[in-house]
Design an enzyme around this catalytic site. Structure first.
Site, mmCIF file in Angstrom:
data_model
loop_
_atom_site.group_PDB
_atom_site.id
_atom_site.type_symbol
_atom_site.label_atom_id
_atom_site.label_comp_id
_atom_site.label_asym_id
_atom_site.label_seq_id
_atom_site.Cartn_x
_atom_site.Cartn_y
_atom_site.Cartn_z
ATOM 1 N N HIS A 1 25.938 57.553 -3.267
ATOM 2 C CA HIS A 1 27.143 58.325 -2.891
ATOM 3 C C HIS A 1 28.384 57.749 -3.553
ATOM 4 O O HIS A 1 29.390 58.426 -3.717
ATOM 5 C CB HIS A 1 27.325 58.373 -1.366
ATOM 6 C CG HIS A 1 27.789 57.072 -0.775
ATOM 7 N ND1 HIS A 1 26.986 55.960 -0.697
ATOM 8 C CD2 HIS A 1 28.989 56.699 -0.260
ATOM 9 C CE1 HIS A 1 27.673 54.962 -0.147
ATOM 10 N NE2 HIS A 1 28.876 55.389 0.129
ATOM 11 N N LYS B 1 25.551 48.187 -5.332
ATOM 12 C CA LYS B 1 25.859 46.761 -5.286
ATOM 13 C C LYS B 1 24.958 46.058 -4.295
ATOM 14 O O LYS B 1 24.667 46.577 -3.217
ATOM 15 C CB LYS B 1 27.335 46.624 -4.824
ATOM 16 C CG LYS B 1 27.887 45.240 -4.868
ATOM 17 C CD LYS B 1 28.499 44.915 -6.204
ATOM 18 C CE LYS B 1 28.821 43.451 -6.347
ATOM 19 N NZ LYS B 1 27.618 42.616 -6.592
ATOM 20 N N ASP C 1 34.999 49.142 3.689
ATOM 21 C CA ASP C 1 35.689 49.942 2.666
ATOM 22 C C ASP C 1 35.627 49.339 1.272
ATOM 23 O O ASP C 1 36.645 49.217 0.583
ATOM 24 C CB ASP C 1 37.161 50.166 3.073
ATOM 25 C CG ASP C 1 37.282 51.167 4.196
ATOM 26 O OD1 ASP C 1 36.445 52.092 4.255
ATOM 27 O OD2 ASP C 1 38.183 51.010 5.042
ATOM 28 N N LYS D 1 19.630 46.387 -3.680
ATOM 29 C CA LYS D 1 19.110 45.025 -3.503
ATOM 30 C C LYS D 1 17.989 44.808 -4.501
ATOM 31 O O LYS D 1 17.268 45.741 -4.845
ATOM 32 C CB LYS D 1 18.550 44.852 -2.088
ATOM 33 C CG LYS D 1 18.431 43.416 -1.654
ATOM 34 C CD LYS D 1 19.805 42.831 -1.431
ATOM 35 C CE LYS D 1 19.865 41.650 -0.542
ATOM 36 N NZ LYS D 1 21.186 41.533 0.065
ATOM 37 N N SER E 1 32.881 39.909 -3.805
ATOM 38 C CA SER E 1 32.229 40.418 -5.022
ATOM 39 C C SER E 1 33.038 41.592 -5.585
ATOM 40 O O SER E 1 33.179 41.743 -6.796
ATOM 41 C CB SER E 1 30.817 40.915 -4.709
ATOM 42 O OG SER E 1 29.897 39.862 -4.762
HETATM 43 N N1 GLU Z 1 23.713 39.203 -1.078
HETATM 44 C C1 GLU Z 1 24.946 39.384 -0.401
HETATM 45 C C2 GLU Z 1 24.757 40.326 0.770
HETATM 46 O O1 GLU Z 1 23.679 40.511 1.287
HETATM 47 C C3 GLU Z 1 26.087 39.770 -1.331
HETATM 48 C C4 GLU Z 1 25.957 41.049 -2.076
HETATM 49 C C5 GLU Z 1 27.026 41.273 -3.138
HETATM 50 O O2 GLU Z 1 27.951 40.511 -3.232
HETATM 51 O O3 GLU Z 1 26.865 42.257 -3.874
HETATM 52 O O4 GLU Z 1 25.704 40.863 1.286
#
Ligand code: GLU
Length: 467
Positions: free
Chosen positions: A64, A69, A98, A105, A360
């Site tokens: 969406h 990420k 947000d 993943k 991030s």
């Molecule tokens: N692995 C982390 C999480 O589960 C960070 C993910 C990220 O920063 O993209 O939130």
């Protein structure tokens, strides 16, 4: 172990929240399903010359918003269902705070400790290459990050591999959690732990909730136990203790340590680095039993390891009044119900551990801007503040000490800006979910999912569904 698969458990939480939203069945279904999963096997040569087949996945749960990420996990427990569940949690997490990403993943089914650094590098680079080939990585497509078993080192290998195949000006934004020297952002390492502390602080500042638990508002003097002393567990403890909470127990892979008098997180980390174990830490009682400690009397229990750690076997024995989910999916659905019945306050993973992805997001923005946060305005701010101090001194006919001048005229650098953005995000998100909790008389987990479904559903309603 839970009888439900991890992705089923996430979907169960979704289903509890869905009736409180306005969306039709089809839209709800589209939010819930995993949009794309890439399953891959590839060979690597081990240092002893033999060839080994490695198994990995990348799941993009929701398109969406793009890019998608989420971290990459290295563990022998990784499997497709887990990867999809964690990707779904990323979708809901990003929506709650947000952050404009869909959830994803990745995972590779290996125990990192059984491989040399050069073998890990070969695995990481080959996995990245496979992602590139299938368009599962890129600043506008899908942006990995660290997770359990990976860190800045692996992210640097990913970036370097990506760069071999792309001359995109924004290539640095293809992955986050990178070392500072390689386009990382200050504060990313501390981010998840800092977010956990901020979330717990918000919860503990709610006078009504604390009264219901028989606790005083605020963090000061509250005892807590942490499961997992990796990056998230250690940093959560560091910030919790710096703000007045007392660490009384830590559980790790090989056992636990306990002290009623309190444990200093930094000294314990030092000990763990030197000895390779937390056991034997001076001033504590050590035990090879690693789960019993979760059942000790304490105000706050922070599971900061893996999923399903609080389950039907131990839930009824856990005495903590607050469960602060620093890990993803640490509480099974039955355990959640048991704890809830007993009146415990559960601060859910999809909100509480979002600090990592929030920072991030800042790292990704920094990479796209090609400039460090604060670089343009820091000196200007400091000079303006100095002029203001001079004017104040002139009017008041008194002068500030050198230290006072220094404190007052400090422009914000990258770390300060990142932390301020994170703090604002965690406060705003808590207010939103707390409001939904009160409005619908549900718990914080269901309120968090309602919030996510509302945000993601609105986008699916408006776009992306072809006639
Ligand atoms: N692995 C982390 C999480 O589960 C960070 C993910 C990220 O920063 O993209 O939130």
């Amino acid at each position: 172990m839970s009888t439900y698969k991890f992705f089923e458990q996430v979907n169960h939480n979704f289903d509890l929240a869905a009736p409180y939203t306005r969306f039709e069945k089809g839209v709800l279904e589209q939010i819930k399903v995993c949009n794309q999963v890439y399953s891959i096997t590839f060979p690597i040569r081990r240092d002893d010359g033999t060839v080994e087949v490695i198994k990995g996945w990348r799941a993009e749960h929701s398109h969406h918003k793009l890019p998608t990420k989420g971290g990459i996990r290295y563990s022998h427990l990784v499997n497709e269902d887990e990867t999809k569940a964690l990707a779904a949690l990323m979708t809901y997490k990003c929506a709650i705070v947000d952050v404009p990403f869909g959830g994803a993943k990745g995972g590779i089914s290996i125990s990192p400790s059984k491989y040399s650094v050069t073998e890990l590098e070969r695995i990481t680079r080959r996995y990245t290459y496979e992602l590139i080939k299938k368009n599962f990585i890129g600043p506008a497509v899908d942006v990995p990050a660290p997770d359990y078993g990976t860190g800045a080192r692996e992210m640097a290998w990913i970036l370097d591999t990506y760069r071999q195949f792309s001359n995109d000006l924004n290539a640095e934004a293809c992955v986050t959690g990178k070392p500072i020297q390689q386009a990382g952002v200050r504060g990313r390492t501390e981010a998840t732990g800092m977010g956990v502390y901020l979330g717990v602080r918000e919860a503990c500042n709610d006078t009504e909730d604390m009264k219901a638990l028989g606790l005083k508002p605020g963090l000061e003097g509250k005892t807590y136990i942490v499961q997992g002393f990796g990056n998230v567990g250690y940093h959560s403890a560091k910030f919790m203790s710096e703000h007045g909470a007392i660490l009384i127990g830590v559980a790790e892979r090989d056992g636990s340590v306990y002290s009623e008098k309190g444990i200093d997180p930094d000294t314990l980390l030092q000990w763990m680095k030197e000895k390779g174990s937390i056991l034997g830490f001076p001033g504590t009682v050590s035990s090879k039993e690693k789960y019993k400690i979760l059942e000790e009397q304490c105000d706050i229990l922070i599971p900061a390891a893996l999923e399903n750690q609080i389950n039907e076997k131990n839930a009824s024995k856990i005495k903590a009044k607050i469960i602060a989910e620093a890990a993803n999916g640490p509480t099974t659905r039955d355990a959640h119900d048991t704890l809830k019945k007993r009146g415990a306050l559960i601060i859910p993973d999809v909100y509480l551990n979002a600090g990592g992805v929030v920072v991030s997001y800042f790292e990704w923005l920094k990479n796209l801007q090609h400039v460090r946060f604060g670089r343009i305005e820091k000196r200007f701010e400091e000079n303006s503040m100095k002029n203001m101090i001079d004017a104040m001194e002139k009017i008041s006919k008194t002068s500030f000490s050198d230290q006072e001048r220094l404190n007052l005229a400090q422009g914000a650098g990258e770390f300060e800006l990142v932390m301020s953005g994170l703090e604002d995000t965690m406060i705003t998100a808590y207010l939103e979910i707390n409001e939904l909790r009160k409005k619908h008389t549900v718990d914080l987990r269901t309120a968090s999912y309602i919030n996510s479904i509302n945000k993601v559903g609105t986008i699916y309603e408006q776009m992306g569904i072809f006639p």
